[in-house]
Design a protein around this motif. Structure first.
Motif, PDB file in Angstrom:
ATOM      1  N   ASP A   1       0.804  -1.313   0.037  1.00 24.07           N
ATOM      2  CA  ASP A   1       0.085  -0.135   0.019  1.00 24.07           C
ATOM      3  C   ASP A   1       0.886   1.240  -0.028  1.00 24.07           C
ATOM      4  OD1 ASP A   1      -1.844   2.232   1.421  1.00 24.07           O
ATOM      5  OD2 ASP A   1      -3.085   0.601   0.974  1.00 24.07           O
ATOM      6  N   GLU A   2       0.423   2.256  -0.827  1.00 21.47           N
ATOM      7  CA  GLU A   2       1.200   3.594  -0.713  1.00 21.47           C
ATOM      8  C   GLU A   2       1.493   4.226   0.587  1.00 21.47           C
ATOM      9  OE1 GLU A   2      -0.840   6.354  -3.411  1.00 21.47           O
ATOM     10  OE2 GLU A   2      -0.500   5.117  -5.174  1.00 21.47           O
ATOM     11  N   VAL A   3       0.634   4.087   1.405  1.00 22.26           N
ATOM     12  CA  VAL A   3       1.072   4.704   2.743  1.00 22.26           C
ATOM     13  C   VAL A   3       2.231   3.913   3.446  1.00 22.26           C
ATOM     14  CG1 VAL A   3      -0.298   3.112   4.208  1.00 22.26           C
ATOM     15  CG2 VAL A   3      -0.043   5.436   5.081  1.00 22.26           C
ATOM     16  N   LEU A   4       2.732   2.927   3.003  1.00 23.33           N
ATOM     17  CA  LEU A   4       3.852   2.207   3.749  1.00 23.33           C
ATOM     18  C   LEU A   4       5.091   2.200   2.657  1.00 23.33           C
ATOM     19  CD1 LEU A   4       2.067  -1.028   4.824  1.00 23.33           C
ATOM     20  CD2 LEU A   4       2.798   0.889   6.094  1.00 23.33           C
ATOM     21  N   LEU A   5       4.971   3.317   1.558  1.00 25.26           N
ATOM     22  CA  LEU A   5       5.787   3.181   0.805  1.00 25.26           C
ATOM     23  C   LEU A   5       6.748   4.631   0.709  1.00 25.26           C
ATOM     24  CD1 LEU A   5       4.445   1.798  -2.705  1.00 25.26           C
ATOM     25  CD2 LEU A   5       5.968   0.636  -1.239  1.00 25.26           C
ATOM     26  N   ASP A   6       7.984   4.570   0.429  1.00 30.52           N
ATOM     27  CA  ASP A   6       8.608   6.058   0.051  1.00 30.52           C
ATOM     28  C   ASP A   6       9.249   6.005  -1.365  1.00 30.52           C
ATOM     29  OD1 ASP A   6       9.959   8.289   0.367  1.00 30.52           O
ATOM     30  OD2 ASP A   6      11.624   7.326   1.622  1.00 30.52           O
ATOM     31  N   GLY A   7       8.278   6.218  -2.130  1.00 30.72           N
ATOM     32  CA  GLY A   7       8.643   6.023  -3.734  1.00 30.72           C
ATOM     33  C   GLY A   7       8.392   4.877  -4.094  1.00 30.72           C
TER      34      GLY A   7
ATOM     35  N   ARG B   1       8.849   2.779   8.463  1.00 31.94           N
ATOM     36  CA  ARG B   1       7.359   3.234   8.016  1.00 31.94           C
ATOM     37  C   ARG B   1       6.248   2.290   8.496  1.00 31.94           C
ATOM     38  NH1 ARG B   1      10.880   3.692   3.454  1.00 31.94           N
ATOM     39  NH2 ARG B   1      10.548   1.806   2.863  1.00 31.94           N
ATOM     40  N   SER B   2       6.420   0.955   8.685  1.00 35.81           N
ATOM     41  CA  SER B   2       5.626   0.174   9.020  1.00 35.81           C
ATOM     42  C   SER B   2       5.235   0.047  10.569  1.00 35.81           C
ATOM     43  CB  SER B   2       5.837  -1.524   8.862  1.00 35.81           C
ATOM     44  OG  SER B   2       6.040  -1.418   7.406  1.00 35.81           O
ATOM     45  N   TRP B   3       6.200   0.449  11.331  1.00 37.78           N
ATOM     46  CA  TRP B   3       6.101   0.227  13.022  1.00 37.78           C
ATOM     47  C   TRP B   3       6.527   1.896  13.537  1.00 37.78           C
ATOM     48  CZ3 TRP B   3       3.610  -2.845  15.847  1.00 37.78           C
ATOM     49  CH2 TRP B   3       3.835  -2.560  17.577  1.00 37.78           C
ATOM     50  N   ASP B   4       7.659   2.109  13.282  1.00 40.53           N
ATOM     51  CA  ASP B   4       7.978   3.187  13.997  1.00 40.53           C
ATOM     52  C   ASP B   4       7.171   4.617  13.766  1.00 40.53           C
ATOM     53  OD1 ASP B   4      10.204   1.765  14.979  1.00 40.53           O
ATOM     54  OD2 ASP B   4      11.704   2.463  13.353  1.00 40.53           O
ATOM     55  N   ALA B   5       6.736   4.562  12.352  1.00 38.75           N
ATOM     56  CA  ALA B   5       6.038   5.940  12.044  1.00 38.75           C
ATOM     57  C   ALA B   5       4.496   5.571  12.404  1.00 38.75           C
ATOM     58  CB  ALA B   5       6.294   6.170  10.775  1.00 38.75           C
ATOM     59  N   ALA B   6       4.161   4.361  12.525  1.00 35.30           N
ATOM     60  CA  ALA B   6       2.621   4.223  12.949  1.00 35.30           C
ATOM     61  C   ALA B   6       2.134   4.893  14.312  1.00 35.30           C
ATOM     62  CB  ALA B   6       2.556   2.653  13.077  1.00 35.30           C
ATOM     63  N   THR B   7       0.957   4.969  14.183  1.00 38.52           N
ATOM     64  CA  THR B   7       0.179   5.628  15.280  1.00 38.52           C
ATOM     65  C   THR B   7      -0.176   4.550  16.296  1.00 38.52           C
ATOM     66  OG1 THR B   7      -2.235   4.959  14.385  1.00 38.52           O
ATOM     67  CG2 THR B   7      -0.998   7.129  13.726  1.00 38.52           C
ATOM     68  N   ASP B   8      -0.470   4.582  17.557  1.00 39.02           N
ATOM     69  CA  ASP B   8      -0.668   3.886  18.680  1.00 39.02           C
ATOM     70  C   ASP B   8      -1.967   2.893  18.250  1.00 39.02           C
ATOM     71  OD1 ASP B   8       1.160   4.874  20.280  1.00 39.02           O
ATOM     72  OD2 ASP B   8      -0.212   6.234  21.486  1.00 39.02           O
ATOM     73  N   ASP B   9      -2.825   3.333  17.502  1.00 38.96           N
ATOM     74  CA  ASP B   9      -4.006   2.766  17.063  1.00 38.96           C
ATOM     75  C   ASP B   9      -3.397   1.551  16.088  1.00 38.96           C
ATOM     76  OD1 ASP B   9      -5.785   3.834  18.856  1.00 38.96           O
ATOM     77  OD2 ASP B   9      -6.637   5.214  17.243  1.00 38.96           O
ATOM     78  N   GLU B  10      -2.682   2.129  15.074  1.00 36.86           N
ATOM     79  CA  GLU B  10      -2.160   1.373  13.897  1.00 36.86           C
ATOM     80  C   GLU B  10      -1.405   0.080  14.632  1.00 36.86           C
ATOM     81  OE1 GLU B  10      -2.126   4.625  10.350  1.00 36.86           O
ATOM     82  OE2 GLU B  10      -0.488   4.324  11.692  1.00 36.86           O
ATOM     83  N   ARG B  11      -0.379   0.352  15.404  1.00 34.70           N
ATOM     84  CA  ARG B  11       0.481  -0.544  16.161  1.00 34.70           C
ATOM     85  C   ARG B  11      -0.595  -1.561  16.735  1.00 34.70           C
ATOM     86  NH1 ARG B  11       5.486   2.168  19.083  1.00 34.70           N
ATOM     87  NH2 ARG B  11       6.346   3.325  17.186  1.00 34.70           N
TER      88      ARG B  11
END
Length: 277
Positions: A30-36, A153-163
């Motif tokens: 998914d684009e939200v997990l990509l950097d380019g 991108r998948s964990w460190d930058a995730a919100t508490d709800d996403e984690r």
């Protein structure tokens, strides 16, 4: 673009043969997990275990050939690699390393929250974003790439709800230890099945002997432990044939056995010295 076409071709076969396929990693992320653009040299799909043989048979009928069987790949025996004259290689996964629940039940859980993305013009089923986060983290941990972008991108930058969603999913599919190894929480699972294996994998330690010991200890039964122990030491004729482009000669097989025994003995001696210290 070639990898996208491989995904699309597999989806056509899956639709034609009533096979449930989840497209993972690479261009399916998914684009939200990509950097380019996400670089990828092959297409990865996770297949409902009961449908794996059906998909591979269909692939064989449409120009694909098996380069590596499930038994020829990693010690997890999780994926078979197939190649095509005009399309990118494909790794057909019957399970995903780090997801330790029953493969069929785990697939059901992932399939229940799938959504569709476009790959080379074909609507392809992909896991939920939470499941993609889980897959990317444990894949990076297995490769010992703890400081790289997938975990950031998948964990460190995730919100508490996403984690929280990822943690809940990991509980459902038996991926708690693998996820912890990629998120700095592995010490919470000391003594748990798989702890030693994921400690070695996530550290980036590629000592054959340490991986061998950890893999054997992680096996759920004595029989499977013995099978893993033998498989990781004995040279693989199929991989040798793929590498050589022809069947290995008896002399080449014998030399491979000698080389494997020599390297294994050296590394096991290192492990023994480390344990003694």
């Amino acid at each position: 673009m070639g990898v996208r076409f491989a995904h699309a071709a597999l989806q056509v076969l899956a639709d034609d043969h009533d096979v449930d396929v989840l497209h993972i990693k690479g261009p399916a992320v998914d684009e939200v997990l990509l950097d380019g653009e996400r670089p990828s040299v092959d297409a990865d799909v996770l297949v409902r275990p009961a449908h794996v043989d059906r998909l591979i048979s269909a692939m064989h009928e449409h120009g694909w050939s098996t380069r590596y069987r499930f038994e020829d790949g990693s010690a997890f025996e999780h994926a078979s690699t197939l190649v095509h004259p005009f399309l990118a290689p494909v790794d057909v996964h019957r399970r995903f390393p780090g997801i330790d629940a029953d493969a069929g039940s785990a697939f059901d859980r992932l399939w229940s929250e799938r959504h569709v993305t476009d790959l080379a013009g074909m609507p392809c089923a992909v896991p939920s974003v939470a499941a993609q986060r889980l897959v990317l983290v444990i894949h990076a941990a297995r490769a010992g790439r703890l400081g790289e972008g997938d975990i950031t991108r998948s964990w460190d930058a995730a919100t508490d709800d996403e984690r929280a969603a990822v943690l809940a999913l990991a509980d459902d599919v038996g991926a708690q230890v693998a996820l912890a190894s990629g998120t700095g929480r592995l010490d919470d699972f000391v003594g748990a099945p798989g702890y030693e294996l994921w400690k070695v994998l996530s550290s980036g330690d590629r000592s054959r002997s340490r991986l061998w010991v950890a893999r054997v200890r992680a096996a759920p039964t004595r029989r499977s432990a013995l099978r893993v122990a033998v498989r990781l030491v004995v040279p693989n004729r199929h991989r040798m044939e793929a590498s050589l482009g022809r069947p290995p000669t008896p002399r080449e097989v014998a030399a491979a056995y000698v080389d494997s025994a020599r390297r294994s003995a050296k590394e096991l001696a290192k492990v023994a010295r480390g344990v003694h210290r």
